[in-house]
Scaffold this motif. Sequence first.
Motif, mmCIF file in Angstrom:
data_model
loop_
_atom_site.group_PDB
_atom_site.id
_atom_site.type_symbol
_atom_site.label_atom_id
_atom_site.label_comp_id
_atom_site.label_asym_id
_atom_site.label_seq_id
_atom_site.Cartn_x
_atom_site.Cartn_y
_atom_site.Cartn_z
ATOM 1 N N PRO B 17 0.937 -1.181 0.018
ATOM 2 C CA PRO B 17 0.098 0.001 -0.078
ATOM 3 C C PRO B 17 0.677 1.304 -0.044
ATOM 4 N N LEU B 19 2.420 4.964 1.067
ATOM 5 C CA LEU B 19 2.660 5.594 2.406
ATOM 6 C C LEU B 19 3.256 6.948 1.948
ATOM 7 N N GLU B 23 4.832 9.036 6.787
ATOM 8 C CA GLU B 23 4.905 8.010 7.197
ATOM 9 C C GLU B 23 6.087 7.224 6.801
ATOM 10 N N LEU B 27 8.519 5.626 10.049
ATOM 11 C CA LEU B 27 9.012 4.354 10.046
ATOM 12 C C LEU B 27 10.573 4.335 10.111
ATOM 13 N N ILE B 62 4.605 0.508 -2.939
ATOM 14 C CA ILE B 62 5.566 -0.436 -2.320
ATOM 15 C C ILE B 62 5.727 -1.689 -3.441
ATOM 16 N N PRO B 81 6.513 -6.226 2.143
ATOM 17 C CA PRO B 81 6.003 -4.910 2.910
ATOM 18 C C PRO B 81 4.727 -4.969 2.881
ATOM 19 N N THR B 83 0.587 -7.699 3.553
ATOM 20 C CA THR B 83 0.129 -8.812 3.989
ATOM 21 C C THR B 83 -0.108 -9.946 2.824
ATOM 22 N N TYR B 100 6.131 -7.338 6.852
ATOM 23 C CA TYR B 100 5.366 -6.081 7.347
ATOM 24 C C TYR B 100 3.973 -6.249 7.140
#
Lengths: 264, 185
Positions: B17, B19, B23, B27, B62, B81, B83, B100
Amino acid sequence: MGKVIVVTSGKGGVGKTTSTANLGTALALLGKSVVLVDADVGLRNLDIVMGLESRVVYTSMDVIEKQCELNKALVRDRRVDGLMLLAASQKNNKDDMQPEQMKAICDKLRTTYDFTLVDSPAGIERGFRNASAGADEAIVVTTPDVSAIRDADRIIGLLQNVEIEPINLVINRFSPQLVGNGSMMDQADVLDILNIDLIGVVPEDSGVITSTNRGIPLVYEDGSPGAQAYMRIARRLTGQRIPIPDLEQKGLFSSIVNWFTKNR
Amino acid sequence: MNRSLTGATVQIDFQSPTLNDEEIDYLRSKLREDYDLIVRGVELGEDSASPPIAAAPTTHTISQTTDAVATRDGEPSRIVPCTIRSGQTEEFPQGSLIIYGDVNSGGEVRAGGDIVVLGTLRGNAYAGTNGRLSAVIIAMDFAPLQLQIGNCVNRSSTNQKPPGYPEIARIGPEDVIIIEKFVKF
Ligand SMILES: Nc1ncnc2c1ncn2[C@@H]1O[C@H](COP(=O)(O)OP(=O)(O)O)[C@@H](O)[C@H]1O
Ligand SMILES: [Mg+2]
């Protein structure tokens, strides 16, 4: 230029057709021009749920086989302005249609209608690929149970692979009582797993069954909780910001932040 | 966290997703402060074809995965990065996997080395696929369907809720997988 949205789920019987019929009608009631496309070739039933069964003359297969023009195959819903249905062929099966052919139909409809909603069949095979081929966006419908959620998760992965964005979630047949006594997953649990944006929660509503049988979408009876939920989702689809109560939307970023804060 | 990563230089390659800059900065500083990880570079997805809408905040996408440069025993690690969803598999026989995101039920992760899930592990995880019995599986929330380390298998007996703290699975005495609270490596 309008939007083509595929309504899909992986699992059967979770409310794709019900959602397509009600959201399409709701969008038309809000003044949008809408066409509903039944992509469940061979097992069509969107025409029945819409109460338009007897008026279907041509289907998308006739359009593909050049038996008739696309416009001529659209059935006008006389109850509300700007609502059309493109039925699926009942005598063919899903392999008789190619994804590119469905895409060509969607590409044409997009130029004329504000919303083209494509009712997907269950499964992840050809029927799903046909239904999603022309889609810009997706609505994934799930019920709050583990098997429907796992199938929704699979479908979300497939939609992300072909870069359909956004993918919005509808949780259907939600029962606050069952959640209350611990026998149903709550919104947060479902969102925690699926990690996409929630666009609405439709409660379990016995009115759905009667409205299906009568061929009158629930949203015409504005008193019912199901109708209100679908109206709210339709408004959100038109870009109105209507908050969803009791919801904590979790994206990847906020999950990471939550984890960091939780583990300090 | 994973001691093997402490002080290492890591490259994360972002695609989806999305960023935004803030953000990413967050990180970056978190990884440095808490884990002594230096983010060497953030690779942005090629968004140039479709310019962002004027009012929208800058976002980056990403890309699938990137192999980090250093880890335990000199093996590389792969950072994923996003799911891993039902029906998806992420495999990295050369080293360890760091996810992640979650590994959902119906999804699978397989690594020659360790597996670290910075989210909930609900699916199947197979560490030490090359037979390394010292491999471990760590998740922030541990609710796997099936674990395998080397040739030891552990199936979940119940649908237990994760306890709310990170857990680690490793091969204990008598060659059975034990799962315990993760304190430090
Ligand atoms: N919110 C709801 N409350 C009660 N019954 C529902 C609800 N949504 C769907 N149903 C019922 O579930 C069944 C399956 O719905 P349907 O829309 O045909 O699912 P799908 O198209 O995903 O196979 C239908 O009998 C329908 O009336
Ligand atoms: Mg259906």
